[in-house]
Design an enzyme around this catalytic site. Structure first.
Site, PDB file in Angstrom:
ATOM      1  N   SER A   1       0.817  -1.216   0.000  1.00  0.00           N
ATOM      2  CA  SER A   1       0.000   0.000   0.000  1.00  0.00           C
ATOM      3  C   SER A   1       0.853   1.269   0.000  1.00  0.00           C
ATOM      4  CB  SER A   1      -0.906   0.013   1.230  1.00  0.00           C
ATOM      5  OG  SER A   1      -1.672  -1.171   1.282  1.00  0.00           O
TER       6      SER A   1
HETATM    7  N1  SAH Z   1      -0.736  -4.237   3.928  1.00  0.00           N
HETATM    8  C1  SAH Z   1      -0.237  -4.942   2.770  1.00  0.00           C
HETATM    9  C2  SAH Z   1      -1.294  -4.900   1.694  1.00  0.00           C
HETATM   10  C3  SAH Z   1      -1.233  -6.089   0.815  1.00  0.00           C
HETATM   11  S1  SAH Z   1      -2.510  -6.134  -0.397  1.00  0.00           S
HETATM   12  C4  SAH Z   1       1.034  -4.280   2.282  1.00  0.00           C
HETATM   13  O1  SAH Z   1       1.140  -3.056   2.390  1.00  0.00           O
HETATM   14  O2  SAH Z   1       1.895  -4.966   1.776  1.00  0.00           O
HETATM   15  C5  SAH Z   1      -3.736  -7.129   0.395  1.00  0.00           C
HETATM   16  C6  SAH Z   1      -3.325  -8.535   0.742  1.00  0.00           C
HETATM   17  O3  SAH Z   1      -4.501  -9.224   1.185  1.00  0.00           O
HETATM   18  C7  SAH Z   1      -2.780  -9.356  -0.408  1.00  0.00           C
HETATM   19  O4  SAH Z   1      -1.520  -9.845  -0.079  1.00  0.00           O
HETATM   20  C8  SAH Z   1      -3.795 -10.492  -0.576  1.00  0.00           C
HETATM   21  O5  SAH Z   1      -3.202 -11.723  -0.962  1.00  0.00           O
HETATM   22  C9  SAH Z   1      -4.363 -10.576   0.806  1.00  0.00           C
HETATM   23  N2  SAH Z   1      -5.672 -11.245   0.878  1.00  0.00           N
HETATM   24  C10 SAH Z   1      -6.679 -11.249  -0.025  1.00  0.00           C
HETATM   25  N3  SAH Z   1      -7.709 -11.982   0.403  1.00  0.00           N
HETATM   26  C11 SAH Z   1      -7.356 -12.477   1.627  1.00  0.00           C
HETATM   27  C12 SAH Z   1      -8.005 -13.303   2.604  1.00  0.00           C
HETATM   28  N4  SAH Z   1      -9.233 -13.790   2.405  1.00  0.00           N
HETATM   29  N5  SAH Z   1      -7.333 -13.583   3.736  1.00  0.00           N
HETATM   30  C13 SAH Z   1      -6.083 -13.124   3.956  1.00  0.00           C
HETATM   31  N6  SAH Z   1      -5.427 -12.330   3.078  1.00  0.00           N
HETATM   32  C14 SAH Z   1      -6.045 -12.007   1.928  1.00  0.00           C
END
Ligand code: SAH
Length: 223
Positions: free
Chosen positions: A71
């Site tokens: 993000s």
């Molecule tokens: N805070 C993180 C954002 C990653 S994007 C950063 O800054 O790196 C959101 C993440 O949520 C992705 O890695 C995706 O794989 C994960 N995600 C999507 N659906 C999910 C679920 N049902 N349970 C756990 N993680 C999930």
């Protein structure tokens, strides 16, 4: 990498980090001193992958493995500030991703529980946080839309992927007096909201519009 190269790279990051802090965070109203300090203690360059090193402190999201994103720093700060984390808090994070947001949470909270859908991302995040000496965290792989697979509640819950609606499973895991921050809405643009639970009543507050990758799972979107 020679010593000179390493030195120059570090110099660059110091300047870029300061610019992020002043322009992108303080300049947009992020005030919490503990949060601002945490954001200078976690090197974002460790989380972005070699091909994006030059943009480690740029004012936007960046691609990471498995088609996901790390993000934008301002959004990380904004969501964290809205959680109002104190050093005694236990935090549940859904969507570990790169682990950058997780590391920031670990600096502020007593303990962080984080769930990621992709084992590969979780492993990579575990490695970096381990190298940073962060130990107040537990990682799990699975569907975070069902919450932490255990009968527990959390002072704060942060969802870092877009939900179609807030699932009851997550509301149930929010402690009384707790705060949940999540992007809610369809693919594309969502509303970032803060939910506060008091005496089993939920008050919802709109923060701003955001763009997150979708949360895929039982109470999320279909694959
Ligand atoms: N805070 C993180 C954002 C990653 S994007 C950063 O800054 O790196 C959101 C993440 O949520 C992705 O890695 C995706 O794989 C994960 N995600 C999507 N659906 C999910 C679920 N049902 N349970 C756990 N993680 C999930």
């Amino acid at each position: 990498m020679g010593f000179y190269h390493f030195f120059v790279m570090n110099q660059d990051f110091t300047l870029q980090m300061r610019q992020m802090l002043e322009r992108d965070l303080k300049g947009r109203g992020i005030k919490d001193p503990r949060l601002l300090k945490a954001m200078t203690e976690i090197p974002r360059e460790l989380f972005v992958g070699n091909s994006h090193l030059g943009q480690a402190y740029s004012d936007g999201p960046l691609p990471i493995d498995c088609g996901q994103t790390i993000s934008q720093p301002y959004i990380v700060a904004l969501m964290t500030e809205e959680l109002k984390i104190t050093p005694d808090c236990e935090v549940l994070e859904i969507g570990t991703g790169s682990g950058y947001q997780t590391a920031i949470l670990c600096k502020l909270a007593k303990y962080v529980y984080t769930v990621e859908r992709f084992e590969e991302l979780s492993q990579a995040a575990q490695k970096i946080l381990g190298e940073l000496g962060i130990i107040n965290v537990e990682f799990r792989t699975g569907d975070g839309s069902c919450g932490w697979a255990q009968d527990s509640t959390f002072d704060k819950i942060l969802v870092t992927a877009a939900l179609p609606t807030i699932p009851q499973s997550l509301i149930d895991q929010l402690a009384d007096g707790g705060i949940m921050v999540a992007p809610v809405g369809p693919t594309g643009v969502q509303r970032l909201v803060a939910l506060e639970k008091k005496n089993d009543k939920i008050a919802e507050r709109f923060i701003c519009d955001v763009r997150f990758v979708r949360l895929i799972g039982r109470h999320g979107f279909n694959e």
